[in-house]
Design an enzyme around this catalytic site. Structure first.
Site, PDB file in Angstrom:
ATOM      1  CD  GLN A  71      30.817  15.975 -10.429  1.00 21.24           C
ATOM      2  OE1 GLN A  71      30.853  17.181 -10.155  1.00 21.24           O
ATOM      3  NE2 GLN A  71      30.640  15.535 -11.658  1.00 21.24           N
ATOM      4  CG  PHE A  83      32.360  23.126 -13.551  1.00 17.99           C
ATOM      5  CD1 PHE A  83      32.836  21.983 -12.923  1.00 17.99           C
ATOM      6  CD2 PHE A  83      31.833  23.005 -14.834  1.00 17.99           C
ATOM      7  CE1 PHE A  83      32.785  20.741 -13.550  1.00 17.99           C
ATOM      8  CE2 PHE A  83      31.786  21.775 -15.467  1.00 17.99           C
ATOM      9  CZ  PHE A  83      32.263  20.637 -14.828  1.00 17.99           C
ATOM     10  NE  ARG A 139      29.780  25.883 -10.023  1.00 18.30           N
ATOM     11  CZ  ARG A 139      29.512  24.656 -10.470  1.00 18.30           C
ATOM     12  NH1 ARG A 139      28.888  24.498 -11.627  1.00 18.30           N
ATOM     13  NH2 ARG A 139      29.873  23.591  -9.778  1.00 18.30           N
ATOM     14  CG  ASN A 150      24.716  22.276 -10.655  1.00 20.17           C
ATOM     15  OD1 ASN A 150      24.337  23.296 -10.086  1.00 20.17           O
ATOM     16  ND2 ASN A 150      25.916  22.165 -11.193  1.00 20.17           N
ATOM     17  CG  HIS A 188      22.361  24.483 -14.085  1.00 19.56           C
ATOM     18  ND1 HIS A 188      23.652  24.169 -13.749  1.00 19.56           N
ATOM     19  CD2 HIS A 188      21.832  23.359 -14.644  1.00 19.56           C
ATOM     20  CE1 HIS A 188      23.904  22.920 -14.092  1.00 19.56           C
ATOM     21  NE2 HIS A 188      22.814  22.413 -14.640  1.00 19.56           N
ATOM     22  CE  LYS A 194      -4.501   0.804   0.193  1.00 20.94           C
ATOM     23  NZ  LYS A 194      -5.414   0.152  -0.776  1.00 20.94           N
ATOM     24  CB  THR A 239      -2.843  -3.211  -0.605  1.00 20.55           C
ATOM     25  OG1 THR A 239      -4.065  -2.885  -1.259  1.00 20.55           O
ATOM     26  CG2 THR A 239      -1.965  -4.043  -1.530  1.00 20.55           C
ATOM     27  CG  ASP A 240      -8.631  -2.034   2.934  1.00 19.85           C
ATOM     28  OD1 ASP A 240      -8.646  -0.811   2.676  1.00 19.85           O
ATOM     29  OD2 ASP A 240      -9.345  -2.565   3.815  1.00 19.85           O
TER      30      ASP A 240
END
Length: 288
Positions: A210, A150, A167, A236, A238, A11, A56-57
């Site tokens: 990284q 970078f 950046r 990332n 940007h 569930k 599932t109930d």
């Protein structure tokens, strides 16, 4: 000839809100709980024989029934549920319970406001062989306005990206950490891991996302000795400097457009040397 492979059923996303009313100072617990059961269940797939299928109930009802006895931490609640499902001696041999806790900010004795998208989670798996717990979080949004670059990356005929000496670095952390044992102070471990992630992000001069990821994972291992490994997924987010020259304006790193897609996605596991156990690969594949 077809062969049935790995399978489970359960569930998904049972919404559960519990209010503890011990005196005027109420406590609110807001959870989303998902269950997944596996075992000797081939018959329902191959012949439609449901003899061994716990509905599932019923799994949903179990979530609410066990919540009546209290929810201390999501890890403990997940352990109670997972162990319950494998304790019946039937066809179910493994149970995985995923619990997400949604944050609320207290406004008064019985008043609350929802606090952002950051969510604490636990994934608990139990079988006859034992149990293990994975803690974690999603939606921890972090941003540094500087202290990131970078440069020096590989280039080929299709590379157009310019090098960035300074950046904005922004991400929404999705983290999982596996505990080496079950004798853990769950709340303290979560608080320490959360603080470690934030501290590493803010204190690391980043030459790549990284590098930042590894620093965050390493800091969690240093801060929480009970954690055997941590898996991080960092999109990332940007931020691109807007060209204001057509309007006769300069832009000395002040006006950006935040792009939601496409985005870089950095993922890795940082493990304690010599760590054993089930590993996090199974957990990450399902984003559970």
């Amino acid at each position: 000839m077809a062969v049935l492979g790995a399978n489970s059923y359960g569930k998904a996303e049972c919404r559960l809100v519990r209010v503890d009313r011990d005196g005027p100072h109420h406590r609110l617990t807001d959870l989303t709980v998902s269950t997944a059961l596996a075992g000797r269940l081939a018959a329902t797939h191959l012949t439609g024989d449901n003899t061994d299928v716990l509905p599932t109930d019923t799994q949903k009802n179990t979530v609410y029934a066990l919540a009546r006895h209290g929810v201390a931490t999501i890890e403990e609640f997940g352990l109670d549920l997972a162990r319950h499902f494998v304790s019946g001696g039937g066809a179910v041999e493994q149970a995985r319970v995923t619990v997400q806790r949604h944050p609320w900010q207290r406004l008064g004795e019985h008043s609350f406001a929802r606090r952002g998208d950051e969510t604490r989670l636990a994934v608990v798996t139990a079988s006859a062989a034992g149990a293990w717990v994975v803690g974690g979080l999603t939606g921890l949004v972090l941003l540094n306005t500087t202290g990131s670059e970078f440069r020096g990356f590989a280039r080929d005929r299709y590379t157009t990206l310019p090098e960035a000496a300074d950046r904005i670095l922004a991400t929404a952390v999705d983290a999982r950490w596996r505990f080496a044992d079950l004798g853990t102070g769950w709340d303290g471990a979560y608080d320490a891991a959360h603080a470690a992630l934030v501290d590493a992000f803010t204190q690391t001069y980043s030459r790549s996302l990284q590098q930042t990821l590894y620093a965050m994972g390493e800091r969690v291992l240093d801060a929480v000795p009970q954690v055997a490994e941590v898996r991080l997924s960092l999109p990332n987010r940007h931020h691109f400097l807007v060209d204001l020259a057509p309007f006769g304006l300069d832009n000395p790193g002040e006006v950006y457009v935040a792009a939601d897609r496409p985005y870089g996605l950095i993922e890795a596991t940082v493990a304690r040397e010599g760590a054993d156990g089930p590993g996090l690969a199974w957990d990450w594949a399902g984003r559970s």
